[in-house]
Design a protein around this motif. Structure first.
Motif, short mmCIF file in Angstrom:
data_model
loop_
_atom_site.label_atom_id
_atom_site.label_comp_id
_atom_site.label_asym_id
_atom_site.label_seq_id
_atom_site.Cartn_x
_atom_site.Cartn_y
_atom_site.Cartn_z
N VAL A 126 40.83 42.23 44.69
CA VAL A 126 40.36 42.83 43.33
C VAL A 126 40.91 44.15 42.96
O VAL A 126 41.27 45.05 43.78
CB VAL A 126 38.70 43.29 43.79
CG1 VAL A 126 38.06 43.75 42.50
CG2 VAL A 126 38.03 42.04 44.05
N ALA A 149 39.12 45.11 37.11
CA ALA A 149 38.14 44.23 37.61
C ALA A 149 37.07 44.44 36.68
O ALA A 149 36.45 45.57 36.19
CB ALA A 149 37.74 44.74 39.17
N GLN A 178 33.12 41.27 39.38
CA GLN A 178 34.11 41.30 40.37
C GLN A 178 33.98 42.35 41.34
O GLN A 178 34.17 42.07 42.79
CB GLN A 178 35.75 41.23 39.90
CG GLN A 178 36.04 40.02 39.10
CD GLN A 178 37.26 40.19 38.64
OE1 GLN A 178 37.87 41.19 37.84
NE2 GLN A 178 38.25 39.11 38.39
#
Length: 241
Positions: free
Chosen positions: A180, A185, A189
């Motif tokens: 991630v 992100a 996420q």
């Protein structure tokens, strides 16, 4: 038998007259009764047919309404795939706007009426993809920008040394692509990381908007509520590429 014979002899004339009258009535009234039966026999089923037609029409209308509602719901579901961004700086109508998740900065500018004549768009990456809760800042010409906005070219382009380090990390770590990226992100996420819930994800995004991109994964510990224990649990899941 004698009584019947006597009765017949005494009343035969009346019996003949009454019988004739009844026969005449049947002859005259019979066709009218038959016609009435035929008339009512044809008209009676008409009412249920009309009722069925009316009910069918009602059901059809109801079905159309349901389809329209379904279409409306479908559209609402599309609208739910949207994000909210905050637009500030040299734009005609600054403020919070809602956009589609797959759009870019240039689409935001159109929605807020465009940039002003004083805007310095050379400092802005108009092709930057939008993320939820992003701060989009459009600086004015000659302005010394004090706001860290991810759409600014100065915040987007890493130094030469950082680029080489990033390439080296990707080459040596084949799982880097599945990690991630803290700098891009989305909230969804971030919540997939160990120990990160909705609140901490919001704090990470807010920190990113206020301070700019994370320079290293360890910078995550600068976010309120994320200490050594939480960082250790998710360190192998994050990157800043």
């Amino acid at each position: 038998m004698e009584k019947l014979t006597l009765f017949w002899e005494e009343h035969k004339n009346k019996i003949i007259v009454i019988s004739g009258a009844l026969l005449l009535v049947l002859i005259l009234v019979g066709p009218k009764i038959k016609a009435a039966n035929t008339l009512f026999g044809q008209s009676t089923p008409t009412q249920p047919e009309e009722l069925v037609t009316s009910e069918s029409s009602t059901v059809s209308s109801s079905s159309e309404g349901e389809v329209q509602q379904s279409n409306s719901t479908g559209q609402s579901m599309t609208k739910n795939q949207s994000i909210t961004v905050d637009v500030k700086g040299a734009v005609v109508h600054p403020g919070v706007v809602t956009m589609q998740a797959d759009q870019r900065v240039d689409a935001v500018l159109k929605k807020v009426g465009g940039a002003t004549a004083q805007a310095d768009l050379n400092q802005v990456n108009l092709a930057h993809r939008l993320v939820d809760q992003m701060l989009i800042y459009i600086p004015a010409k000659g302005e010394e920008v004090q706001v860290n906005s991810p759409v600014l070219v100065s915040n987007e382009q890493p130094g030469e040394g950082e680029t080489q380090a990033s390439q080296t990390e990707t080459e040596t770590d084949p799982t880097a692509e599945s990690k991630v990226n803290l700098n891009s992100a989305t909230k969804e996420q971030l919540t997939q990381l160990n120990g990160i819930g909705d609140k901490k994800a919001d704090q990470i995004i807010a920190y990113r908007q206020e301070h700019g991109n994370f320079k290293s994964p360890e910078d995550l510990k600068n976010v309120s509520g994320i200490g050594d224990k939480i960082f250790a649990a998710l360190a192998d899941q994050i990157t800043v590429n």
